[in-house]
Design a protein around this motif. Structure first.
Motif, mmCIF file in Angstrom:
data_model
loop_
_atom_site.group_PDB
_atom_site.id
_atom_site.type_symbol
_atom_site.label_atom_id
_atom_site.label_comp_id
_atom_site.label_asym_id
_atom_site.label_seq_id
_atom_site.Cartn_x
_atom_site.Cartn_y
_atom_site.Cartn_z
ATOM 1 N N ARG A 37 -10.986 7.714 3.247
ATOM 2 C CA ARG A 37 -11.321 6.307 3.453
ATOM 3 C C ARG A 37 -12.428 6.153 4.485
ATOM 4 N N HIS A 38 -12.373 6.949 5.536
ATOM 5 C CA HIS A 38 -13.457 6.921 6.520
ATOM 6 C C HIS A 38 -14.780 7.265 5.849
ATOM 7 N N ALA A 39 -14.752 8.269 4.968
ATOM 8 C CA ALA A 39 -15.982 8.706 4.295
ATOM 9 C C ALA A 39 -16.566 7.586 3.437
ATOM 10 N N ILE A 40 -15.709 6.896 2.681
ATOM 11 C CA ILE A 40 -16.172 5.789 1.842
ATOM 12 C C ILE A 40 -16.781 4.687 2.704
ATOM 13 N N ALA A 41 -16.091 4.349 3.794
ATOM 14 C CA ALA A 41 -16.558 3.267 4.657
ATOM 15 C C ALA A 41 -17.879 3.616 5.327
ATOM 16 N N TRP A 42 -17.982 4.819 5.889
ATOM 17 C CA TRP A 42 -19.224 5.227 6.549
ATOM 18 C C TRP A 42 -20.381 5.258 5.554
ATOM 19 N N GLU A 43 -20.150 5.855 4.399
ATOM 20 C CA GLU A 43 -21.223 6.019 3.419
ATOM 21 C C GLU A 43 -21.762 4.659 2.972
ATOM 22 N N THR A 100 -22.985 -3.525 15.743
ATOM 23 C CA THR A 100 -22.899 -4.164 14.426
ATOM 24 C C THR A 100 -22.401 -3.201 13.361
ATOM 25 N N ILE A 101 -22.999 -2.011 13.308
ATOM 26 C CA ILE A 101 -22.636 -1.042 12.274
ATOM 27 C C ILE A 101 -21.201 -0.572 12.449
ATOM 28 N N TYR A 102 -20.806 -0.316 13.676
ATOM 29 C CA TYR A 102 -19.440 0.168 13.885
ATOM 30 C C TYR A 102 -18.421 -0.914 13.523
ATOM 31 N N ALA A 103 -18.734 -2.169 13.837
ATOM 32 C CA ALA A 103 -17.831 -3.271 13.494
ATOM 33 C C ALA A 103 -17.711 -3.400 11.970
ATOM 34 N N GLU A 104 -18.842 -3.275 11.276
ATOM 35 C CA GLU A 104 -18.824 -3.370 9.819
ATOM 36 C C GLU A 104 -18.063 -2.203 9.198
ATOM 37 N N LYS A 105 -18.279 -1.014 9.759
ATOM 38 C CA LYS A 105 -17.567 0.149 9.241
ATOM 39 C C LYS A 105 -16.071 -0.003 9.456
ATOM 40 N N HIS A 148 -10.665 -0.933 7.148
ATOM 41 C CA HIS A 148 -9.377 -1.634 7.100
ATOM 42 C C HIS A 148 -9.177 -2.361 5.778
ATOM 43 N N GLN A 149 -10.270 -2.737 5.105
ATOM 44 C CA GLN A 149 -10.150 -3.332 3.782
ATOM 45 C C GLN A 149 -9.607 -2.320 2.775
ATOM 46 N N THR A 172 -1.629 4.409 5.810
ATOM 47 C CA THR A 172 -2.380 5.644 5.602
ATOM 48 C C THR A 172 -1.419 6.814 5.454
ATOM 49 N N PRO A 173 -1.535 7.592 4.393
ATOM 50 C CA PRO A 173 -0.616 8.721 4.215
ATOM 51 C C PRO A 173 -0.830 9.787 5.278
ATOM 52 N N THR A 174 0.210 10.518 5.560
ATOM 53 C CA THR A 174 0.102 11.616 6.508
ATOM 54 C C THR A 174 -0.369 12.870 5.773
ATOM 55 N N ILE A 175 -0.874 13.812 6.529
ATOM 56 C CA ILE A 175 -1.243 15.098 5.940
ATOM 57 C C ILE A 175 0.045 15.800 5.507
ATOM 58 N N PRO A 176 0.126 16.258 4.272
ATOM 59 C CA PRO A 176 1.349 16.925 3.798
ATOM 60 C C PRO A 176 1.767 18.076 4.715
#
Length: 236
Positions: free
Chosen positions: A34-40, A86-91, A96-97, A103-107
């Protein structure tokens, strides 16, 4: 070192470990996709090339550091404080959207944490996150595992990973010799941070990186899953 020497060295350090320093994203929580999608997406909106692989490679940095490095690479200049904000707030908002559910935990990580707790060892979180509700989130998912005074977050340091400050802070507060502290990481920058602090670092490859990325960063050992790490801990 020969392979035999390396194994004996790691077994010795394993037997000495009395404090475990866990990174959060990618180690406790399976939040990196999810972080990757948001940052990208947000970086693209600001004309900054940024891939999922870039996200994983940069994991561990503070958000500000990630943004400033992206500006330097793409535009050859530093980001202004307003651009960073601005960018960090948008990310953060976009991330969170994406959180439709918890968020699942690492198995397997819950079993690792429980095992370490049962041994009576210290359990720390060392993260670049600046979430003020972090402890509440951790206690909700991992009851009775983490304590406020055994957490190092973005609010506790002036320099994030790969600088050694986060893990040095954890080590200093643990009150233990360095040889009794063990870092559990999943990202090259986190591995570099732990090694620069003079600590033993075990990496668990929970994402899209190659094992070589973690080994080249200096990891003492690399595991392919938390289950594999737990098996190693139980046997040694």
């Amino acid at each position: 070192k020969t392979i035999k020497d390396a194994i004996e060295y790691n077994l010795l350090r394993m037997n000495l470990a009395k404090a475990y320093f866990f990174d959060m994203d990618g180690v406790l929580f399976d939040s990196m996709p999810r972080h990757a999608i948001a940052w990208e997406e947000v970086m693209k909106q600001h004309g900054l090339p940024f891939t999922a692989y870039d996200c994983y490679i940069n994991e561990g940095r503070t958000g500000e550091s990630v943004i400033r490095e992206a500006f330097q690479k793409a535009l050859g200049r530093d980001a202004t404080q307003e651009e960073v904000k601005t960018i960090y707030a948008e990310k953060s908002a976009y991330y969170h959207q994406l959180l439709q559910t918890t968020t699942p935990t690492i198995p397997g990580v819950a079993d690792v944490l429980q095992f370490v707790k049962e041994q009576g060892h210290q359990i720390w979180v060392v993260t670049g996150s600046g979430m003020r509700t972090l402890l509440d989130s951790l206690n909700e998912v991992f009851p009775s595992i983490f304590q406020q005074d055994q957490m190092i977050t973005a609010f506790d340091v002036t320099q994030g990973k790969p600088h050694p400050e986060p893990y040095l802070k954890a080590w200093e507060r643990s009150g233990l010799p360095k040889e009794q502290c063990l870092v559990i990481e999943n990202a090259p920058l986190g591995v570099r941070s732990g090694k620069a602090a003079g600590l033993t670092v075990y990496a668990v490859n929970t994402g899209i990186l190659k094992r070589e990325d973690l080994l080249q960063a200096g990891a003492d050992m690399v595991f392919d899953s938390m289950h594999e790490l737990l098996q190693f801990l139980q046997q040694h």
